[in-house]
Design an enzyme around this catalytic site. Structure first.
Site, short mmCIF file in Angstrom:
data_model
loop_
_atom_site.label_atom_id
_atom_site.label_comp_id
_atom_site.label_asym_id
_atom_site.label_seq_id
_atom_site.Cartn_x
_atom_site.Cartn_y
_atom_site.Cartn_z
CB VAL A 11 29.83 53.94 45.91
CG1 VAL A 11 31.22 54.35 46.37
CG2 VAL A 11 29.84 53.60 44.45
CG PHE A 253 37.11 43.77 31.73
CD1 PHE A 253 37.42 43.18 32.94
CD2 PHE A 253 36.02 44.62 31.68
CE1 PHE A 253 36.65 43.42 34.08
CE2 PHE A 253 35.24 44.87 32.80
CZ PHE A 253 35.57 44.27 34.00
N GLY A 261 27.07 47.05 29.96
CA GLY A 261 25.98 47.88 30.47
C GLY A 261 26.30 48.28 31.89
CB CYS A 264 30.09 52.14 36.18
SG CYS A 264 29.55 51.83 37.85
NE ARG A 331 21.90 51.26 38.83
CZ ARG A 331 22.66 51.78 39.79
NH1 ARG A 331 22.70 53.09 39.95
NH2 ARG A 331 23.37 51.01 40.58
C1 UGA Z 1 32.87 48.82 36.56
C2 UGA Z 1 34.38 48.66 36.78
O1 UGA Z 1 34.79 47.34 36.43
C3 UGA Z 1 34.76 48.95 38.23
O2 UGA Z 1 36.16 48.90 38.39
C4 UGA Z 1 34.24 50.35 38.60
O3 UGA Z 1 34.51 50.67 39.96
C5 UGA Z 1 32.75 50.42 38.39
O4 UGA Z 1 32.45 50.11 37.00
C6 UGA Z 1 32.28 51.81 38.73
O5 UGA Z 1 32.68 52.75 38.07
O6 UGA Z 1 31.61 51.97 39.77
P1 UGA Z 1 30.73 47.28 37.01
O7 UGA Z 1 29.96 48.29 36.24
O8 UGA Z 1 30.19 46.82 38.32
O9 UGA Z 1 32.22 47.81 37.32
O10 UGA Z 1 30.85 45.98 36.12
P2 UGA Z 1 31.99 45.28 35.22
O11 UGA Z 1 32.35 44.00 35.81
O12 UGA Z 1 33.07 46.21 34.90
O13 UGA Z 1 31.15 44.98 33.89
C7 UGA Z 1 30.62 46.03 33.09
C8 UGA Z 1 29.95 45.49 31.87
O14 UGA Z 1 30.91 44.93 30.98
C9 UGA Z 1 28.95 44.36 32.13
O15 UGA Z 1 27.80 44.59 31.37
C10 UGA Z 1 29.66 43.11 31.68
O16 UGA Z 1 28.77 42.11 31.23
C11 UGA Z 1 30.50 43.65 30.54
N1 UGA Z 1 31.71 42.82 30.27
C12 UGA Z 1 32.70 42.73 31.21
C13 UGA Z 1 31.84 42.20 29.04
O17 UGA Z 1 30.96 42.27 28.15
N2 UGA Z 1 32.99 41.47 28.78
C14 UGA Z 1 33.98 41.35 29.70
O18 UGA Z 1 35.01 40.69 29.40
C15 UGA Z 1 33.83 41.99 30.94
#
Ligand code: UGA
Length: 436
Positions: A11, A253, A261, A264, A331
């Site tokens: 961050v 999403f 995973g 966050c 992670r």
């Molecule tokens: C998430 C949030 O999207 C950010 O807005 C936030 O700032 C961040 O956490 C944080 O708190 O720092 P991030 O963890 O980088 O971001 O990743 P995401 O794109 O949100 O994906 C999270 C997980 O959900 C991944 O494992 C992804 O594969 C999964 N996912 C996402 C799904 O299984 N289906 C979806 O439709 C979208």
């Protein structure tokens, strides 16, 4: 403006580099020597698209500096963004000791007005804690200060773009002076049309946790819908598209798969449940969201086993180790549990990831039963099944004729629904995906 960023992690680094890009003069404090040396050379310790370029630009333009001295950092500017880690403790609550440490150290040295900006994800009312700590350690009790909550909403793999083109910037403030400083910092983005939402600090803190909890809920919801689709012959992709047209729901999403995973969602969900408990609020909905997510790995393993009958001595090719595409972060990645299970059941794994292999190697040493392939095709040699865990673009664009030739048995278990089932089946693959 001059800005201090404490913590050169994910961050802090992205925020600092982007602030410099916006024209501010930024000093990033990083305690770890190795990391600091890399950063001073303009090299990013993490893989994040666009970050290397911004680091180089900031350093060359003399707007981005690095130090390990908090004293230097505290003197550098009146605004300090706190971007240190807040990892989970055993009970699910976040460990705020690094935040506490930074605040104490700065408060002891303060000789003029300061704004402490919480950027790390923290529980609601942490701003009150910070205020208390500053008051306690301040030598000159007449000095003024403010605590602001300015949560980040950066997605790994798209963090630079998210920072520079945000859906919104949330700022929780309780004084006009701090509000004006925050407005000045974000002016370049607001002028380009980014909405700046000003609220109170407690609401801003809750917005951060609620946003991640909501997104995780959305994913768990569609994953349950995908189970129902699978049981009934419906197609979850079509269902998600149909739902997504509704502006109140939105298509983002709603990609079904093997679950969420990363650094966050798992941590923030636990923390949010914990905070609710502390305030005697029964947020059991989120516990169910977590349970649904945990079951996704079981489901994937069952699909693989149903296809292969038994896993013992089977050669499994594995594509994708990072928790999502465009990052080297592993992670809480589903790949960790999947590899554990495969090895435990006696399978031989040949794994490939475009960026995350080095990080994964530190968790699982290469050996007879686990090999790391140099490219996606090498991983497939004589495989009896291909397991897809991350939807990297290069997997979507793979030459499936070549894939089929390389494998001994053309079975694909796709945990991220990256191929069209009719097309791959027509090519002669036995193909299993999620909810279709
Ligand atoms: C998430 C949030 O999207 C950010 O807005 C936030 O700032 C961040 O956490 C944080 O708190 O720092 P991030 O963890 O980088 O971001 O990743 P995401 O794109 O949100 O994906 C999270 C997980 O959900 C991944 O494992 C992804 O594969 C999964 N996912 C996402 C799904 O299984 N289906 C979806 O439709 C979208």
């Amino acid at each position: 403006m001059k800005i201090t960023v404490v913590g050169g992690g994910y961050v802090g680094l992205v925020s600092g580099a982007c602030f410099a890009h916006l024209g501010h003069e930024v000093l990033i404090v990083e305690k770890l020597k190795e990391k600091l040396e890399l950063l001073k050379e303009g090299k990013s310790p993490i893989y994040e698209p666009g970050l290397d370029e911004l680091l180089e630009e900031g350093i060359k333009g003399k707007r981005l500096h690095f130090t390990d001295s908090l004293k230097e950092a505290a003197d550098f500017s009146e605004v300090l963004f706190i971007c240190v880690g807040t990892p989970s403790l055993a009970d699910g609550s976040p460990d705020l000791s690094q935040v506490d440490q930074v605040v104490r150290d700065v408060a002891r040295r303060m000789n003029s007005y300061k704004v402490f900006v919480e950027k790390s994800t923290v529980p609601v009312n942490t701003h009150k804690r910070i205020e208390g700590v500053v008051r306690r350690y301040l030598k000159d009790k007449s000095l003024e200060f403010d605590v602001v909550s300015n949560p980040e909403f950066l997605k790994e793999g798209a963090a630079v773009d998210d920072f520079l083109n945000p859906d919104r910037i949330v700022v929780g403030v309780s004084s006009q002076r701090a509000k004006e400083i925050m407005e000045e910092i974000y002016r370049p983005l607001v002028e380009k049309g980014a909405p700046l939402f000003i609220t109170d600090p407690a609401s801003a803190e809750i917005i951060k946790h609620a946003a991640n909890a909501f997104l995780a809920t959305k994913i768990s919801f569609i994953n349950m819908v995908s189970d129902l689709c699978e049981a009934t012959g419906a197609n979850v992709d079509a269902v998600a598209d149909g739902l997504g047209f509704d502006k109140r729901i939105g298509r983002a999403f709603l990609n079904a798969g093997i679950g969420w995973g990363g650094s966050c969602f798992p941590k923030d969900l636990k923390a949010f449940v914990k905070i609710a408990e502390e305030f005697a609020v029964d947020f059991s909905l989120l516990k169910e969201v977590e349970r649904i997510n945990e079951r996704r790995i079981e489901l994937l393993m069952k699909k693989l086993k149903d296809a292969l009958w038994t896993l013992r001595s089977k050669r499994i090719a594995l594509w994708g180790l990072s928790f999502k595409p465009n990052t080297d972060d592993i992670r809480e990645a589903p790949s960790i549990k999947v590899v554990q299970r495969l090895l435990k059941e006696g399978a031989t794994v040949s794994a490939y990831d475009p960026k995350a292999t080095d990080n994964f190697r530190r968790l699982f040493v290469e050996g007879e039963d686990l090999r790391y392939a140099k490219d996606k095709y090498e991983a497939l040699k004589d495989a009896e099944a291909l397991l897809i865990l991350t939807e990297w673009q290069e997997f979507k664009e793979a030459d499936l004729t070549k894939v089929k030739e390389l494998m001994e048995v053309p079975i694909i278990v796709d945990g991220r629904n990256i191929y069209d089932p009719d097309e791959v089946k027509a090519m002669g693959f036995e193909y299993y995906s999620i909810g279709r």
